[in-house]
Design an enzyme around this catalytic site. Structure first.
Site, PDB file in Angstrom:
ATOM      1  N   GLU A 124       0.802  -1.230   0.000  1.00 22.40           N
ATOM      2  CA  GLU A 124       0.000   0.000   0.000  1.00 22.40           C
ATOM      3  C   GLU A 124       0.836   1.282   0.000  1.00 22.40           C
ATOM      4  O   GLU A 124       0.666   2.142   0.865  1.00 22.40           O
ATOM      5  CB  GLU A 124      -0.977  -0.025   1.191  1.00 22.40           C
ATOM      6  CG  GLU A 124      -1.859  -1.264   1.150  1.00 22.40           C
ATOM      7  CD  GLU A 124      -2.873  -1.356   2.303  1.00 22.40           C
ATOM      8  OE1 GLU A 124      -2.765  -0.556   3.257  1.00 22.40           O
ATOM      9  OE2 GLU A 124      -3.764  -2.215   2.237  1.00 22.40           O
ATOM     10  N   ASN A 163       2.379  -4.449  -3.508  1.00 23.03           N
ATOM     11  CA  ASN A 163       0.965  -4.843  -3.430  1.00 23.03           C
ATOM     12  C   ASN A 163       0.134  -3.620  -3.038  1.00 23.03           C
ATOM     13  O   ASN A 163       0.558  -2.831  -2.190  1.00 23.03           O
ATOM     14  CB  ASN A 163       0.880  -5.922  -2.325  1.00 23.03           C
ATOM     15  CG  ASN A 163      -0.449  -6.615  -2.197  1.00 23.03           C
ATOM     16  OD1 ASN A 163      -0.997  -7.083  -3.185  1.00 23.03           O
ATOM     17  ND2 ASN A 163      -0.973  -6.701  -0.973  1.00 23.03           N
ATOM     18  N   HIS A 212     -10.072  -5.860  -2.813  1.00 22.16           N
ATOM     19  CA  HIS A 212     -11.132  -5.747  -1.806  1.00 22.16           C
ATOM     20  C   HIS A 212     -12.246  -4.933  -2.452  1.00 22.16           C
ATOM     21  O   HIS A 212     -12.187  -3.706  -2.492  1.00 22.16           O
ATOM     22  CB  HIS A 212     -10.622  -5.040  -0.549  1.00 22.16           C
ATOM     23  CG  HIS A 212      -9.590  -5.814   0.196  1.00 22.16           C
ATOM     24  ND1 HIS A 212      -9.901  -6.975   0.883  1.00 22.16           N
ATOM     25  CD2 HIS A 212      -8.260  -5.613   0.372  1.00 22.16           C
ATOM     26  CE1 HIS A 212      -8.792  -7.443   1.453  1.00 22.16           C
ATOM     27  NE2 HIS A 212      -7.783  -6.651   1.154  1.00 22.16           N
ATOM     28  N   GLU A 222      -5.882 -10.451  -2.415  1.00 20.97           N
ATOM     29  CA  GLU A 222      -6.710 -10.359  -1.196  1.00 20.97           C
ATOM     30  C   GLU A 222      -8.198 -10.247  -1.533  1.00 20.97           C
ATOM     31  O   GLU A 222      -8.934  -9.471  -0.896  1.00 20.97           O
ATOM     32  CB  GLU A 222      -6.283  -9.139  -0.342  1.00 20.97           C
ATOM     33  CG  GLU A 222      -4.805  -9.113  -0.012  1.00 20.97           C
ATOM     34  CD  GLU A 222      -4.388  -7.961   0.905  1.00 20.97           C
ATOM     35  OE1 GLU A 222      -5.259  -7.313   1.520  1.00 20.97           O
ATOM     36  OE2 GLU A 222      -3.170  -7.725   1.002  1.00 20.97           O
ATOM     37  N   ASP A 244     -11.972 -10.104  -1.758  1.00 23.87           N
ATOM     38  CA  ASP A 244     -13.259 -10.329  -1.082  1.00 23.87           C
ATOM     39  C   ASP A 244     -14.249  -9.308  -1.643  1.00 23.87           C
ATOM     40  O   ASP A 244     -13.857  -8.276  -2.176  1.00 23.87           O
ATOM     41  CB  ASP A 244     -13.168 -10.324   0.456  1.00 23.87           C
ATOM     42  CG  ASP A 244     -12.486  -9.123   1.071  1.00 23.87           C
ATOM     43  OD1 ASP A 244     -12.361  -8.071   0.395  1.00 23.87           O
ATOM     44  OD2 ASP A 244     -12.085  -9.222   2.249  1.00 23.87           O
TER      45      ASP A 244
HETATM   46  C1  XIL Z   1      -6.170  -6.971   7.771  1.00 21.89           C
HETATM   47  C2  XIL Z   1      -6.515  -8.228   8.551  1.00 21.89           C
HETATM   48  O1  XIL Z   1      -7.422  -8.987   7.770  1.00 21.89           O
HETATM   49  C3  XIL Z   1      -7.131  -7.856   9.880  1.00 21.89           C
HETATM   50  O2  XIL Z   1      -7.314  -9.022  10.676  1.00 21.89           O
HETATM   51  C4  XIL Z   1      -6.235  -6.867  10.608  1.00 21.89           C
HETATM   52  O3  XIL Z   1      -6.872  -6.442  11.795  1.00 21.89           O
HETATM   53  C5  XIL Z   1      -5.929  -5.669   9.743  1.00 21.89           C
HETATM   54  O4  XIL Z   1      -5.356  -6.112   8.531  1.00 21.89           O
HETATM   55  N1  XIL Z   1      -4.894  -4.953   3.263  1.00 21.89           N
HETATM   56  C6  XIL Z   1      -3.875  -5.796   3.659  1.00 21.89           C
HETATM   57  C7  XIL Z   1      -4.100  -6.759   4.767  1.00 21.89           C
HETATM   58  O5  XIL Z   1      -2.831  -5.812   3.001  1.00 21.89           O
HETATM   59  O6  XIL Z   1      -2.936  -7.004   5.503  1.00 21.89           O
HETATM   60  C8  XIL Z   1      -5.207  -6.305   5.679  1.00 21.89           C
HETATM   61  O7  XIL Z   1      -5.454  -7.357   6.619  1.00 21.89           O
HETATM   62  C9  XIL Z   1      -6.440  -5.950   4.886  1.00 21.89           C
HETATM   63  C10 XIL Z   1      -6.156  -4.816   3.933  1.00 21.89           C
END
Ligand code: XIL
Length: 346
Positions: A153, A194, A230, A259, A261
């Site tokens: 990020e 990422n 996401h 990631e 969802d």
């Molecule tokens: C999130 C986890 O899912 C949570 O359990 C934690 O509290 C915060 O981080 N982007 C990312 C991940 O790269 O590491 C994050 O994971 C979600 C957003």
């Protein structure tokens, strides 16, 4: 004409076997046939405590990403005593189940130890500490990790650099430094940058593209770019995902969905589930049509363990299995996309 009858019977049996093979096949077996990894983030508490969770994880996925336990805050809550026990447990599970491990994550602005963020360190101290952290963690897991999300990020949504503690200490070159330090500690791991909201063509993905192009041109050890994905049903699907992935692949890099969802406003209902299945399927199809897209990872596979309701109040139901652990249309949509020939993927 007996041979003709036999031919019909054999053809029928072969056809039936094919249908059976795809209808109850796991995601990982179907992904193997497409030469892709299919992965998930893993909640290591559930891994320890929940046999049903472990069984599904082993059966369905060929890659695992630690959801939290390899982040700096969790490995080194007290300065000077890093502890990789939970990460080691996940690595052992992955080994036993023939799964790749995606390391996550070495350089991020979130989930940093308190002693680090409020220690009043100078830029040169922070640079040395990051170097030591990367060297220590990557060396510890060397040989076990197929890919690392080295930098997570780095950009704001408008494509400007995120003004993180790392950016403040080193300027934009922290990315190249981190990649080089990771490479020095494990030259065999595939090294990634990422980010999220980089799925469509646009300001943020243009910033990532400019960064990746520059790193490649300078010979910095960057192997791939991760797209978190996401997504939410309130936003339109990122229609330009495929050409966006392809332009990174054309730089000679791997790309990955890291990631995925798809959240929705609660309560969930069957219409939303169907829409969600379409989003998941389109995401996966983009990865299937881009040859350099090497893996498709979901951020948790069951709603009980999803981060979404905690992070986005009023939203949830973002994963493949509902809270009763029953597969939703999204699960079957992924399976169908993997089973379908690439000719049908758009
Ligand atoms: C999130 C986890 O899912 C949570 O359990 C934690 O509290 C915060 O981080 N982007 C990312 C991940 O790269 O590491 C994050 O994971 C979600 C957003």
């Amino acid at each position: 004409m007996r041979w003709f009858a036999w031919l019909i019977i054999i053809t029928y049996l072969l056809g039936a076997r094919h249908v059976m093979a795809t209808s109850d096949a796991s995601l990982r077996s179907l992904a193997d046939a497409r030469d892709k990894l299919v992965g998930t983030a893993v909640n290591t508490t559930a891994l320890t405590n929940d046999a049903r969770y472990r069984d599904f994880l082993a059966r369905e996925f060929s890659s695992v990403t630690p959801e939290n336990v390899m982040k700096w805050q969790l490995v080194e809550p007290e300065q000077g005593t890093p502890d990789y026990t939970s990460g080691d447990q996940l690595v052992a599970f992955a080994r036993a189940n023939n799964q790749a491990v995606r390391g996550h994550t070495l350089v991020w602005h979130n989930q940093l130890p308190e002693w680090l963020t409020s220690g009043g360190f100078t830029s040169s101290q922070l640079t040395d500490m990051l170097h030591a952290h990367i060297t220590d963690e990557v060396s510890h897991f060397a040989g076990e990790i197929s890919a690392w999300d080295v930098v997570n990020e780095p950009f704001n949504d408008d494509g400007t650099w995120r003004n993180s503690i790392w950016y403040q200490a080193m300027g934009p070159d922290y990315v190249a430094l981190a990649l080089q330090w990771a490479y020095d500690a494990d030259p065999a791991a595939r090294l990634y940058v990422n980010d999220y909201n980089t799925e469509p063509l646009g300001a943020k993905s243009d910033a990532m593209y400019a960064l990746a192009s520059d790193l490649v041109a300078r010979g910095v050890p960057l192997n791939g770019v991760g797209f978190q994905a996401h997504l939410g049903l309130q936003s339109r699907f990122p229609d330009t995902l495929t050409p966006n992935l392809q332009r990174f692949a054309d730089l000679g890099l791997d790309v990955a969905i890291t990631e995925a969802d798809i959240r929705m406003p609660l309560p969930a209902d069957s219409d939303k589930y169907v829409q969600q299945a379409g989003y998941f399927q389109r995401l996966l199809q983009s990865c299937l049509v881009v040859e350099r897209c090497v893996s498709f990872t979901v951020w948790g596979f069951d709603d009980t363990h999803s981060w979404v309701p905690g992070a986005f109040p009023g939203q949830g139901a973002a994963t493949l299995l509902d809270a009763a652990f029953d597969p939703k249309p999204a699960y079957f949509a992924l399976r169908d996309a993997l089973a379908a020939g690439s000719a049908t993927a758009k």
